[in-house]
Design a protein around this motif. Structure first.
Motif, short mmCIF file in Angstrom:
data_model
loop_
_atom_site.label_atom_id
_atom_site.label_comp_id
_atom_site.label_asym_id
_atom_site.label_seq_id
_atom_site.Cartn_x
_atom_site.Cartn_y
_atom_site.Cartn_z
N ASP A 1 0.83 -1.21 0.00
CA ASP A 1 0.00 0.00 0.00
C ASP A 1 0.86 1.26 0.00
O ASP A 1 0.55 2.24 -0.69
N LEU A 2 1.95 1.23 0.77
CA LEU A 2 2.85 2.39 0.82
C LEU A 2 3.48 2.63 -0.54
O LEU A 2 3.55 3.78 -1.01
N ALA A 3 3.96 1.56 -1.18
CA ALA A 3 4.57 1.71 -2.50
C ALA A 3 3.55 2.24 -3.51
O ALA A 3 3.88 3.09 -4.35
N ALA A 4 2.33 1.75 -3.44
CA ALA A 4 1.30 2.22 -4.37
C ALA A 4 0.98 3.70 -4.14
O ALA A 4 0.80 4.46 -5.11
N ARG A 5 0.92 4.13 -2.89
CA ARG A 5 0.65 5.53 -2.59
C ARG A 5 1.79 6.43 -3.08
O ARG A 5 1.56 7.50 -3.63
N ARG A 6 3.03 5.96 -2.88
CA ARG A 6 4.16 6.75 -3.38
C ARG A 6 4.10 6.90 -4.89
O ARG A 6 4.36 7.98 -5.43
N GLN B 1 1.44 6.76 -6.72
CA GLN B 1 0.29 7.58 -7.08
C GLN B 1 0.59 9.06 -6.91
O GLN B 1 0.21 9.89 -7.75
N LEU B 2 1.29 9.40 -5.82
CA LEU B 2 1.54 10.81 -5.54
C LEU B 2 2.76 11.35 -6.27
O LEU B 2 2.81 12.52 -6.62
N GLN B 3 3.76 10.50 -6.48
CA GLN B 3 4.98 10.95 -7.14
C GLN B 3 5.34 9.94 -8.22
O GLN B 3 6.23 9.12 -8.04
N PRO B 4 4.63 9.94 -9.33
CA PRO B 4 4.91 8.96 -10.38
C PRO B 4 6.31 9.14 -10.94
O PRO B 4 6.77 10.26 -11.15
N LYS B 5 6.97 8.03 -11.15
CA LYS B 5 8.31 8.05 -11.72
C LYS B 5 8.34 7.15 -12.95
O LYS B 5 7.61 6.17 -13.03
N LYS B 6 9.21 7.51 -13.87
CA LYS B 6 9.33 6.69 -15.07
C LYS B 6 10.01 5.38 -14.72
O LYS B 6 10.86 5.32 -13.85
N LYS B 7 9.58 4.33 -15.39
CA LYS B 7 10.23 3.04 -15.19
C LYS B 7 11.65 3.09 -15.73
O LYS B 7 11.93 3.73 -16.73
N PHE B 8 12.52 2.39 -15.01
CA PHE B 8 13.90 2.33 -15.46
C PHE B 8 14.07 1.21 -16.47
O PHE B 8 13.51 0.13 -16.30
#
Length: 340
Positions: free
Chosen positions: A119-124, A126-133
């Motif tokens: 849940d924490l990873a999903a919230r992060r 959602q709030l701060q989307p990052k491009k996949k490496f």
């Protein structure tokens, strides 16, 4: 006068063997009584220990429920960094309580922590989307007059859930942030910048050598065959599921291994490792280093002085008087010390 004389049997002296029996018999009774008293004392101590264990378990259940509710509230509305710190406290509470908890209580606690980590990873995300490496081949301009060269194939991209497959146990519900999937015979590597507090997934790799030099938040290794995985310190949990003939070098708070066989683990783990539905898995202390690993350990929050590498709970083996046949320790002469 002769008629009043007592019978000879009442005045004859005791025979030597009868006299000895009168001395030995009380000693036997005393020894038997002492053994009985020791048995009573052992039962009393066992009963007291059971009462203490039950009280500790009740305290843990109440404390764990309070901390879990606090984490859930922070994930819903509070700062995520505060939620992450509270979640680490919840993990620490579980780790320190494993020694007196029943296996099903450990399992429930681990599943709750894994769900909250997802849940924490999903919230992060959602709030701060990052491009996949992803590794990509670099295009080079062809020299004048030369024929164009075919583009080199790109390295395996960041892992994504295969069609028809849901997330593995403990994985975030959204797509993973980085990792590798469906590669064969490759040398794969991620560095500190790509790994820092990210959730990493390695899935469906065949005969690959993976180097993860950095500090991930979680690591999932799923359905891999004949691979070597070298990983820096993971802040929270590592889940290995459905792997075989692998060598995994891991440092983490919590290690859970499912459906895995013929694999070797070199681990630094602060809680007791858990295996389930596993055969022929063996363990040794963490034995990998790379430039910057000390900095990554500080970032992860792991205690380097606490390593339960040889403490493994097998959920498929309930006998307490015999060791599980499903796991063993790697003999010192067989342990790998040089990985480069």
């Amino acid at each position: 006068a002769e008629e009043l004389r007592p019978p000879a049997a009442f005045v004859a002296p005791l025979k030597p063997e009868m006299a000895a029996a009168t001395v030995v018999l009380p000693e036997r009774l005393q020894r038997r009584e002492a053994e009985r008293q020791q048995g009573v004392e052992r039962q009393r101590q066992k009963k007291e220990a059971q009462v203490v264990k039950e009280e500790q378990s009740e305290f843990f259940v109440a404390a764990f429920a309070r901390e879990r509710e606090a984490v859930e509230a922070l994930l819903a509305a509070g700062p995520l960094e505060e939620a992450a710190a509270c979640l680490q406290g919840l993990q620490k509470l579980l780790t320190e309580s494993v020694r007196f908890l029943a296996p099903y209580e450990v399992r429930q606690g681990q599943e709750a922590v894994a769900r909250l980590q997802g849940d924490l990873a999903a919230r992060r995300q959602q709030l701060q989307p990052k491009k996949k490496f992803a590794f990509r081949a670099l295009k080079k301009e062809a020299a004048p007059g030369s024929e164009p060269r075919p583009a080199e194939p790109a390295q395996p991209a960041a892992a994504a859930s295969a069609p028809g497959h849901g997330p593995a146990e403990g994985e975030p519900g959204g797509p993973p942030l980085c990792g590798f999937s469906s590669a064969e015979g490759e040398e794969l590597e991620l560095g500190p910048a790509e790994l820092l507090q990210r959730d990493v997934v390695l899935s469906e790799l065949r005969g690959c050598r993976v180097r993860l030099c950095g500090n991930p938040n979680t690591l999932r290794v799923r359905d891999c065959r004949g691979c070597t995985v070298l990983c820096g310190p993971v802040s929270t949990s590592v889940l290995v599921d459905g792997c075989s003939d692998c060598i995994l070098v891991l440092a983490c708070q919590q290690l859970r291994t499912h459906r895995t066989r013929d694999s070797r683990f070199y681990v630094q783990v602060t809680s007791r490792a858990v295996i389930e539905d596993c055969t022929k898995v063996s363990f040794a202390p963490y034995a990998w280093s790379y430039p910057g690993i000390e900095r990554d350990f500080e970032s992860s929050g792991l205690d380097r002085n606490r390593n339960n590498w040889n403490q493994v709970d097998d959920f498929d083996w309930l006998a307490t008087d015999k060791p599980s046949p499903n796991w063993s320790l790697i003999p010192e002469q067989e342990r790998i010390s040089c990985w480069d």
